[in-house]
Design a protein around this motif. Structure first.
Motif, PDB file in Angstrom:
ATOM      1  N   ALA A 180      -0.081   9.896   3.397  1.00 23.04           N
ATOM      2  CA  ALA A 180       0.296   9.255   2.138  1.00 23.04           C
ATOM      3  C   ALA A 180      -0.872   9.130   1.167  1.00 23.04           C
ATOM      4  CB  ALA A 180       0.889   7.889   2.438  1.00 23.04           C
ATOM      5  N   PHE A 181      -2.091   8.880   1.725  1.00 23.92           N
ATOM      6  CA  PHE A 181      -3.262   8.659   0.856  1.00 23.92           C
ATOM      7  C   PHE A 181      -3.532   9.840  -0.064  1.00 23.92           C
ATOM      8  CE2 PHE A 181      -3.948   6.421   4.801  1.00 23.92           C
ATOM      9  CZ  PHE A 181      -4.164   5.122   4.354  1.00 23.92           C
ATOM     10  N   VAL A 182      -3.228  11.028   0.446  1.00 21.06           N
ATOM     11  CA  VAL A 182      -3.575  12.226  -0.307  1.00 21.06           C
ATOM     12  C   VAL A 182      -2.916  12.237  -1.683  1.00 21.06           C
ATOM     13  CG1 VAL A 182      -3.513  14.750  -0.287  1.00 21.06           C
ATOM     14  CG2 VAL A 182      -3.944  13.484   1.820  1.00 21.06           C
ATOM     15  N   TYR A 183      -1.725  11.641  -1.756  1.00 17.93           N
ATOM     16  CA  TYR A 183      -1.026  11.632  -3.049  1.00 17.93           C
ATOM     17  C   TYR A 183      -1.730  10.772  -4.088  1.00 17.93           C
ATOM     18  CZ  TYR A 183       2.777  13.821  -0.570  1.00 17.93           C
ATOM     19  OH  TYR A 183       3.527  14.679   0.164  1.00 17.93           O
ATOM     20  N   LEU A 184      -2.589   9.919  -3.583  1.00 17.61           N
ATOM     21  CA  LEU A 184      -3.283   9.051  -4.537  1.00 17.61           C
ATOM     22  C   LEU A 184      -4.286   9.847  -5.361  1.00 17.61           C
ATOM     23  CD1 LEU A 184      -3.962   5.961  -2.269  1.00 17.61           C
ATOM     24  CD2 LEU A 184      -2.204   6.221  -4.029  1.00 17.61           C
TER      25      LEU A 184
ATOM     26  N   SER B 154       6.192   0.705   1.320  1.00 18.43           N
ATOM     27  CA  SER B 154       4.946   0.929   2.059  1.00 18.43           C
ATOM     28  C   SER B 154       3.906   1.606   1.165  1.00 18.43           C
ATOM     29  CB  SER B 154       5.213   1.751   3.317  1.00 18.43           C
ATOM     30  OG  SER B 154       5.588   3.054   2.967  1.00 18.43           O
ATOM     31  N   MET B 155       4.374   2.507   0.296  1.00 19.13           N
ATOM     32  CA  MET B 155       3.426   3.228  -0.545  1.00 19.13           C
ATOM     33  C   MET B 155       2.858   2.342  -1.649  1.00 19.13           C
ATOM     34  SD  MET B 155       1.997   6.106  -0.706  1.00 19.13           S
ATOM     35  CE  MET B 155       0.876   6.887  -1.853  1.00 19.13           C
ATOM     36  N   VAL B 156       3.708   1.452  -2.155  1.00 18.95           N
ATOM     37  CA  VAL B 156       3.247   0.546  -3.204  1.00 18.95           C
ATOM     38  C   VAL B 156       2.073  -0.280  -2.680  1.00 18.95           C
ATOM     39  CG1 VAL B 156       3.920  -1.655  -4.212  1.00 18.95           C
ATOM     40  CG2 VAL B 156       5.247   0.383  -4.692  1.00 18.95           C
ATOM     41  N   VAL B 157       2.121  -0.589  -1.387  1.00 17.75           N
ATOM     42  CA  VAL B 157       1.031  -1.353  -0.786  1.00 17.75           C
ATOM     43  C   VAL B 157      -0.240  -0.497  -0.713  1.00 17.75           C
ATOM     44  CG1 VAL B 157       0.278  -2.471   1.330  1.00 17.75           C
ATOM     45  CG2 VAL B 157       2.614  -2.804   0.511  1.00 17.75           C
ATOM     46  N   ILE B 158      -0.043   0.749  -0.246  1.00 18.68           N
ATOM     47  CA  ILE B 158      -1.199   1.640  -0.138  1.00 18.68           C
ATOM     48  C   ILE B 158      -1.792   1.930  -1.515  1.00 18.68           C
ATOM     49  CG2 ILE B 158      -1.912   3.971   0.514  1.00 18.68           C
ATOM     50  CD1 ILE B 158       0.274   3.856   2.675  1.00 18.68           C
ATOM     51  N   ALA B 159      -0.881   2.026  -2.505  1.00 17.24           N
ATOM     52  CA  ALA B 159      -1.320   2.393  -3.852  1.00 17.24           C
ATOM     53  C   ALA B 159      -2.211   1.331  -4.478  1.00 17.24           C
ATOM     54  CB  ALA B 159      -0.116   2.658  -4.741  1.00 17.24           C
ATOM     55  N   ALA B 160      -2.307   0.209  -3.810  1.00 19.72           N
ATOM     56  CA  ALA B 160      -3.231  -0.815  -4.306  1.00 19.72           C
ATOM     57  C   ALA B 160      -4.643  -0.261  -4.385  1.00 19.72           C
ATOM     58  CB  ALA B 160      -3.177  -2.023  -3.383  1.00 19.72           C
ATOM     59  N   MET B 161      -4.936   0.740  -3.542  1.00 18.35           N
ATOM     60  CA  MET B 161      -6.269   1.335  -3.528  1.00 18.35           C
ATOM     61  C   MET B 161      -6.637   1.971  -4.852  1.00 18.35           C
ATOM     62  SD  MET B 161      -6.995   2.916   0.176  1.00 18.35           S
ATOM     63  CE  MET B 161      -5.604   3.882   0.521  1.00 18.35           C
TER      64      MET B 161
ATOM     65  N   ALA C 169       2.407   8.311  -7.371  1.00 19.78           N
ATOM     66  CA  ALA C 169       2.189   8.611  -5.955  1.00 19.78           C
ATOM     67  C   ALA C 169       3.351   8.100  -5.110  1.00 19.78           C
ATOM     68  CB  ALA C 169       0.883   7.980  -5.489  1.00 19.78           C
ATOM     69  N   THR C 170       3.864   6.918  -5.468  1.00 21.36           N
ATOM     70  CA  THR C 170       4.959   6.327  -4.703  1.00 21.36           C
ATOM     71  C   THR C 170       6.220   7.181  -4.793  1.00 21.36           C
ATOM     72  OG1 THR C 170       4.056   4.153  -5.166  1.00 21.36           O
ATOM     73  CG2 THR C 170       6.324   4.242  -4.385  1.00 21.36           C
ATOM     74  N   VAL C 171       6.497   7.668  -6.006  1.00 24.70           N
ATOM     75  CA  VAL C 171       7.702   8.481  -6.178  1.00 24.70           C
ATOM     76  C   VAL C 171       7.593   9.750  -5.335  1.00 24.70           C
ATOM     77  CG1 VAL C 171       8.998   9.895  -7.807  1.00 24.70           C
ATOM     78  CG2 VAL C 171       8.322   7.581  -8.429  1.00 24.70           C
ATOM     79  N   ILE C 172       6.440  10.396  -5.398  1.00 23.09           N
ATOM     80  CA  ILE C 172       6.282  11.622  -4.615  1.00 23.09           C
ATOM     81  C   ILE C 172       6.438  11.343  -3.129  1.00 23.09           C
ATOM     82  CG2 ILE C 172       4.656  13.436  -3.961  1.00 23.09           C
ATOM     83  CD1 ILE C 172       3.865  13.695  -6.678  1.00 23.09           C
ATOM     84  N   PHE C 173       5.911  10.212  -2.708  1.00 21.63           N
ATOM     85  CA  PHE C 173       5.950   9.883  -1.299  1.00 21.63           C
ATOM     86  C   PHE C 173       7.358   9.479  -0.849  1.00 21.63           C
ATOM     87  CE2 PHE C 173       5.347   6.741   2.165  1.00 21.63           C
ATOM     88  CZ  PHE C 173       4.810   7.608   3.107  1.00 21.63           C
ATOM     89  N   SER C 174       8.114   8.850  -1.734  1.00 25.22           N
ATOM     90  CA  SER C 174       9.378   8.261  -1.276  1.00 25.22           C
ATOM     91  C   SER C 174      10.606   9.085  -1.642  1.00 25.22           C
ATOM     92  CB  SER C 174       9.523   6.842  -1.838  1.00 25.22           C
ATOM     93  OG  SER C 174       9.602   6.895  -3.241  1.00 25.22           O
TER      94      SER C 174
ATOM     95  N   LEU D 199       1.331  -7.409  -3.917  1.00 27.42           N
ATOM     96  CA  LEU D 199       0.952  -7.849  -2.579  1.00 27.42           C
ATOM     97  C   LEU D 199      -0.069  -6.909  -1.948  1.00 27.42           C
ATOM     98  CD1 LEU D 199       4.486  -8.923  -1.322  1.00 27.42           C
ATOM     99  CD2 LEU D 199       2.540 -10.421  -1.798  1.00 27.42           C
ATOM    100  N   GLY D 200       0.103  -5.612  -2.211  1.00 29.36           N
ATOM    101  CA  GLY D 200      -0.853  -4.639  -1.688  1.00 29.36           C
ATOM    102  C   GLY D 200      -2.250  -4.936  -2.223  1.00 29.36           C
ATOM    103  N   GLY D 201      -2.319  -5.273  -3.505  1.00 32.41           N
ATOM    104  CA  GLY D 201      -3.598  -5.629  -4.119  1.00 32.41           C
ATOM    105  C   GLY D 201      -4.234  -6.809  -3.398  1.00 32.41           C
ATOM    106  N   GLU D 202      -3.390  -7.792  -3.028  1.00 30.70           N
ATOM    107  CA  GLU D 202      -3.892  -8.962  -2.313  1.00 30.70           C
ATOM    108  C   GLU D 202      -4.501  -8.551  -0.972  1.00 30.70           C
ATOM    109  OE1 GLU D 202      -3.882 -12.246  -3.490  1.00 30.70           O
ATOM    110  OE2 GLU D 202      -3.349 -11.140  -5.321  1.00 30.70           O
ATOM    111  N   VAL D 203      -3.780  -7.666  -0.280  1.00 32.77           N
ATOM    112  CA  VAL D 203      -4.269  -7.208   1.022  1.00 32.77           C
ATOM    113  C   VAL D 203      -5.596  -6.471   0.837  1.00 32.77           C
ATOM    114  CG1 VAL D 203      -3.803  -5.741   3.022  1.00 32.77           C
ATOM    115  CG2 VAL D 203      -1.936  -7.010   1.942  1.00 32.77           C
ATOM    116  N   TRP D 204      -5.616  -5.585  -0.118  1.00 30.41           N
ATOM    117  CA  TRP D 204      -6.804  -4.764  -0.393  1.00 30.41           C
ATOM    118  C   TRP D 204      -8.005  -5.654  -0.703  1.00 30.41           C
ATOM    119  CZ3 TRP D 204      -8.657  -0.555   0.982  1.00 30.41           C
ATOM    120  CH2 TRP D 204      -9.534   0.217   0.207  1.00 30.41           C
TER     121      TRP D 204
END
Ligand SMILES: Nc1ncnc2c1ncn2[C@@H]1O[C@H](COP(=O)(O)OP(=O)(O)OP(=O)(O)O)[C@@H](O)[C@H]1O
Ligand SMILES: [Mg+2]
Lengths: 280, 396
Positions: free
Chosen positions: A137-141, A222-229, A158-163, A235-240
């Motif tokens: 998934a990261f690669v799409y970022l 799941s991707m929205v969380v990763i996309a925080a990067m 990235a999320t659209v491509i992934f999902s 919430l992903g931003g919070e985790v990051w």
């Protein structure tokens, strides 16, 4: 001895460069649409005080699923999120998911229909989907950044491509699985392709398509969380941020928030998709 | 009558290289041999037949004999491998995609063996599907849909979904879907097979009544010989994709083309098949109301050794007198037969089937007269002649 290195990476970079310079009109349009969409949605979601929104979400979850349990879970879960002071990021995440899902569905269903009805399209689209789904998934970022820079728009891209793959796949599968005799019956009565599609194939494939949309939503989450990067908020931003600051407690709180949203979305969608099936 | 459907040299072979299989078939190889040699399934092999306008043609044959495939070739749900399919003078195999769609819309109603109802549509919505495609306006659509459901005995079920219905009811929804269309050609693939005997018989009567009113051209697939005999103006019998015999019910029953057909028809109840015409005898004598008095009638009876005689007036059957009554009237000196004539008599027509004749014969004290449409006496049936007819045909 030096072995000739096939320049796959170089070619892809050149490709991305080419698209960045020549497809700017498209990226700008996409940018505008998503930025506006997110802005409006966040405004709507933040317009009412959290307690009112919690009641609305609860009512909605109950109405869509027709299950008391799911309504109750929504009430408790959302209250917990509010209590953990994650209300703002949660609303951000929800708006990202909504926009990304809408885009995925808007792209995925037509492509799914297309690949179900045309063998050529099927032969081209299926291997592409295989690659897309095995790519980490990261690669799409990475391409998202040159196209849209850091922030929500790149994250949604990235999320659209992934999902989008499950939506395409299951739409296609649903249509292919429509029993042959029903397609024959539609043909026998002189239906046009469009009539056959809208009156017979899509309605019968609906349950499968809904399952695809459900998967798309889960992947989007799941991707929205990763996309925080790459700078998506929520919430992903919070985790990051918690990872970067080594705040384990805060990180887990945000994680719990994500799980709550995931469970609510999943259960509601399953009921929406499955409820119709019982009628049939 | 005009030919509505004409099929000529029709082949359907399933597989990537059908021409080989056709060649082998022409060389006289059987379906099984071709399957073993080429891995190609023969669906229909060299079928030729016609269906007249307003006729019911019944297609019979064992499972896998190619009945469904044959019927699907008529509206090209299956593309024939070779041969001509001419409907209303138009070669269906040459139609473009859009032309074919329009042609189906204009000509065909179809009932499917496995119902093929749309699960997401209510019974009524299923029934009006064809009308919807034809863009009939909603009010009329509903009216015709309801009428069709009424016809098949499903009034009151219009808002149910197919899954809530029994198999027989689902089949009737499929029937209503085709009936509502009012198309001039009906393709009915085992349309009554899932119905229980009573409803089945009702539906057969309904179809025949409908056929009396509006002459449709019907190709009806059936497994059931009794059904074929009841419905079919003509019957064709298929085996391994080929048509092995075609003709009227009587032709098939009385002159089976080969052992296969004979086996197929052996257990049919002969009494349902034979008609009054085929078992009647020529009347030995007749009396004429205007010219014959009791004495003359008595004389005729004595001459031909019979105890009752039918009386004719204006070329029509008028009544019957017995020898005993004639003798009495002659003693009294009656000038005519008026006093003793019994004009209230049972008659049957030329087409009346054996089953309906037997009970009449049991009650009547005189032979059963057979009359034509003009009430002219064509023959008489006595118990002996009927039984002889039944046993003679039953054994060969
Ligand atoms: N799509 C297909 N592909 C390959 N073979 C087929 C196909 N459809 C039918 N067949 C073959 O063609 C033959 C005729 O089948 P068909 O369905 O016409 O039989 P039928 O007379 O209608 O039988 P039933 O009474 O069981 O309905 C069978 O041997 C069947 O296996
Ligand atoms: Mg069949």
């Amino acid at each position: 001895m030096t072995v000739y290195r096939i320049p796959i990476g170089d070619a892809i970079e050149a490709g991305i460069d080419f698209f960045v310079t020549h497809l700017s009109f498209a990226t700008i349009a996409f940018s505008k649409f998503t930025t506006k969409g997110i802005a409006y949605l966040s405004e709507i979601l933040m317009f009412l005080p959290p307690w009112a929104m919690i009641l609305i979400f609860t009512g909605l979850a109950w109405f869509l699923s027709k299950k008391w349990g799911i309504g109750l879970f929504t009430l408790i879960g959302m209250s917990l999120i509010w209590n953990m002071q994650l209300w703002g990021p949660t609303m951000d995440t929800i708006s990202l998911i909504i926009i990304a899902t809408l885009l995925s569905v808007a792209i995925g269903i037509p492509l799914g229909i297309f690949s179900a009805l045309s063998t050529t399209a099927y032969r081209i689209i299926t291997p592409v989907l295989d690659v897309m789904q095995t790519m980490p998934a990261f690669v799409y970022l990475i391409p998202a950044i040159p196209f849209f820079g850091l922030g929500a728009v790149g994250a949604i891209f990235a999320t659209v491509i992934f999902s989008v793959p499950p939506c395409i796949r299951l739409t296609c599968l649903g249509i292919q699985q429509v029993p042959r005799e029903m397609v024959e019956a539609a043909d026998a009565f002189g239906s046009s392709k469009a009539q056959k599609l809208f009156k017979v194939q899509l309605p019968i494939a609906k349950t499968t398509i809904m399952a695809g949309i459900n998967q798309t939503i889960m992947l989007a989450l799941s991707m929205v969380v990763i996309a925080a990067m790459i700078g998506a908020k929520g919430l992903g931003g919070e985790v990051w941020r918690a990872i970067q600051r080594l705040e384990a407690g805060r990180g887990f709180e945000a994680g719990i928030g994500i799980v709550i949203i995931a469970i609510i979305l999943d259960r509601v969608m399953q009921q929406v998709a499955g409820g119709k099936k019982q009628q049939m | 009558m005009a030919q509505k459907i004409m099929i000529e040299g029709l082949f359907k072979v399933f597989g990537p290289h059908p021409q080989n299989a056709i060649e082998l078939f022409r060389q006289g190889h059987s379906k099984n041999e071709i399957m073993e040699k080429t891995r190609h399934q023969i669906g229909v092999a060299d079928a030729s037949f016609t269906v007249d306008e307003g006729e019911i043609l019944v297609v019979m044959g064992l499972s896998g004999s190619g009945k469904s495939t044959l019927v699907r070739c008529i509206n090209r749900l299956i593309d024939p491998t070779a041969g001509k399919v001419i409907v209303d003078g138009e070669d269906v195999t040459r139609l473009s995609v859009e032309g074919l769609r329009q042609f189906r819309l204009d000509h065909f109603g179809m009932v499917f063996q496995n119902f093929a109802l749309f699960p997401h549509r209510t019974v009524l919505q299923n029934a009006v599907y064809g009308l919807e495609i034809k863009k009939v306006d909603p009010a009329e659509r509903k009216e015709r849909g309801m009428a069709a459901l009424e016809q098949v005995g499903l009034a009151g079920w219009e808002d149910s979904y197919p899954a809530q219905l029994s198999g027989g009811m689902q089949q009737r929804v499929g029937l209503a879907r085709a009936l509502a269309l009012d198309a001039d050609i009906m393709l009915m693939d085992e349309a009554f097979s899932a119905l229980d005997p009573l409803i089945r018989s009702d539906m057969q009567d309904e179809l025949l009544a409908l056929q009396d009113k509006v002459k449709k051209t019907i190709v009806f697939i059936s497994h059931d010989l009794d059904e074929a005999l009841k419905l079919g103006d003509r019957i064709i019998l298929m085996k391994d994709g080929a048509i092995i015999q075609s003709g009227t019910a009587e032709e098939i029953l009385t002159k089976p083309a080969d052992d296969y057909v004979a086996k197929f028809v052996q257990d049919v109840d002969m009494a349902k098949v034979i008609t009054a015409e085929s078992v009647m005898l020529k009347p030995k004598a007749m009396a004429y109301y205007k010219t014959d008095g009791p004495k003359a009638a008595l004389h005729k009876m004595k001459q031909s050794q019979i105890s009752t005689i039918f009386v004719r007036k204006d070329k029509k059957l008028f009544g019957v007198v017995t020898a005993d009554d004639c003798a009495m009237a002659a003693k009294r000196g009656d000038p005519t037969l008026e006093q003793i004539l019994n004009t209230d008599i049972e008659t049957v027509s030329l087409e009346t089937p054996g089953v309906d004749i037997i009970p009449l014969l049991a009650r009547l004290p005189y032979p059963l007269p057979v009359v034509d449409a003009d009430h002219k006496l064509k023959g008489v049936i006595i118990k002996g002649s009927l039984l002889a007819g039944l046993s003679e045909r039953g054994t060969d």
